[in-house]
Design a protein around this motif. Structure first.
Motif, mmCIF file in Angstrom:
data_model
loop_
_atom_site.group_PDB
_atom_site.id
_atom_site.type_symbol
_atom_site.label_atom_id
_atom_site.label_comp_id
_atom_site.label_asym_id
_atom_site.label_seq_id
_atom_site.Cartn_x
_atom_site.Cartn_y
_atom_site.Cartn_z
ATOM 1 N N THR A 9 0.025 6.922 -2.671
ATOM 2 C CA THR A 9 -1.176 6.209 -3.099
ATOM 3 C C THR A 9 -2.434 6.915 -2.604
ATOM 4 O O THR A 9 -2.382 7.720 -1.673
ATOM 5 C CB THR A 9 -1.181 4.768 -2.548
ATOM 6 N N ALA A 10 -3.557 6.593 -3.224
ATOM 7 C CA ALA A 10 -4.830 7.194 -2.813
ATOM 8 C C ALA A 10 -5.195 6.768 -1.395
ATOM 9 O O ALA A 10 -5.704 7.577 -0.611
ATOM 10 C CB ALA A 10 -5.936 6.798 -3.792
ATOM 11 N N ILE A 11 -4.939 5.524 -1.060
ATOM 12 C CA ILE A 11 -5.235 5.039 0.299
ATOM 13 C C ILE A 11 -4.363 5.769 1.308
ATOM 14 O O ILE A 11 -4.836 6.204 2.363
ATOM 15 C CB ILE A 11 -5.032 3.509 0.382
ATOM 16 N N VAL B 248 0.819 -1.207 0.000
ATOM 17 C CA VAL B 248 0.000 0.000 0.000
ATOM 18 C C VAL B 248 0.856 1.262 0.000
ATOM 19 O O VAL B 248 0.585 2.203 -0.742
ATOM 20 C CB VAL B 248 -0.959 0.004 1.211
ATOM 21 N N LEU B 249 1.898 1.289 0.820
ATOM 22 C CA LEU B 249 2.705 2.498 0.954
ATOM 23 C C LEU B 249 3.807 2.522 -0.096
ATOM 24 O O LEU B 249 4.415 1.504 -0.401
ATOM 25 C CB LEU B 249 3.327 2.564 2.351
ATOM 26 N N LYS B 250 4.043 3.683 -0.620
ATOM 27 C CA LYS B 250 5.108 3.858 -1.606
ATOM 28 C C LYS B 250 6.271 4.582 -0.949
ATOM 29 O O LYS B 250 6.077 5.452 -0.095
ATOM 30 C CB LYS B 250 4.617 4.691 -2.803
ATOM 31 N N GLU C 87 -3.805 9.833 5.523
ATOM 32 C CA GLU C 87 -3.116 11.056 5.966
ATOM 33 C C GLU C 87 -4.117 12.169 6.242
ATOM 34 O O GLU C 87 -4.005 12.887 7.236
ATOM 35 C CB GLU C 87 -2.097 11.495 4.913
ATOM 36 N N ARG C 88 -5.134 12.339 5.370
ATOM 37 C CA ARG C 88 -6.163 13.345 5.615
ATOM 38 C C ARG C 88 -6.939 13.024 6.889
ATOM 39 O O ARG C 88 -7.229 13.918 7.692
ATOM 40 C CB ARG C 88 -7.127 13.414 4.429
#
Length: 143
Positions: free
Chosen positions: A76-78, A54-56, A83-84
């Motif tokens: 990534t979008a996830i 998931v994490l880049k 983060e938001r």
């Protein structure tokens, strides 16, 4: 690992406890010990694998130290959604903390009132190992 092992070790005596109390807490000890063991296995195997998917990796600036660099948005979008969400929770926590520190007398009164209510509830709520009522039924199981 050490916390998981020590938690399981705490529930081993409860698992072997004799008497009526032992019968009541036997299943509880088994469920909690197994839940801790499964959680340890998942945290050591599944979570790192999912994080790698998931994490880049965000490239670092040359010569930048950890405390000097702003934390960039995840790739990534996830990751951006998490983060938001984190920033929203953090902002709410900071606003609540600021209000609480600005109204110390109100918070002290709330804490004192909570303490008084807890004492009153402890004195008034009936306590006992077994219920007081008798419904007049007997259950017998035979094999």
């Amino acid at each position: 690992m050490s916390i998981s092992i020590s938690l399981v070790a705490v529930f081993i005596p409860i698992f072997f406890m004799p008497g009526v109390i032992g019968l009541l807490f036997h299943e509880f000890a088994v469920v909690v010990a197994l839940a801790v063991l499964v959680s340890a296995v998942v945290s050591l195997t599944l979570v790192p694998m999912l994080a790698s998917r998931v994490l880049k990796q965000v490239p670092r600036k040359e010569g930048a130290l950890d405390h000097e660099e702003e934390h960039p948005e995840p790739g990534t979008a996830i990751g951006r959604a998490f983060e938001r969400g984190y920033r929203a929770v953090h902002g709410g926590y900071m606003r609540t903390l600021d209000w609480t520190l600005g109204h110390r007398k109100v918070m002290l009164m709330i804490a004192a009132l909570t303490f008084v209510i807890t004492g009153w509830l402890f004195a008034t709520i009936p306590k006992g190992f077994f219920p007081e009522e008798d419904i007049g039924q007997i259950q017998i199981t035979t094999e």
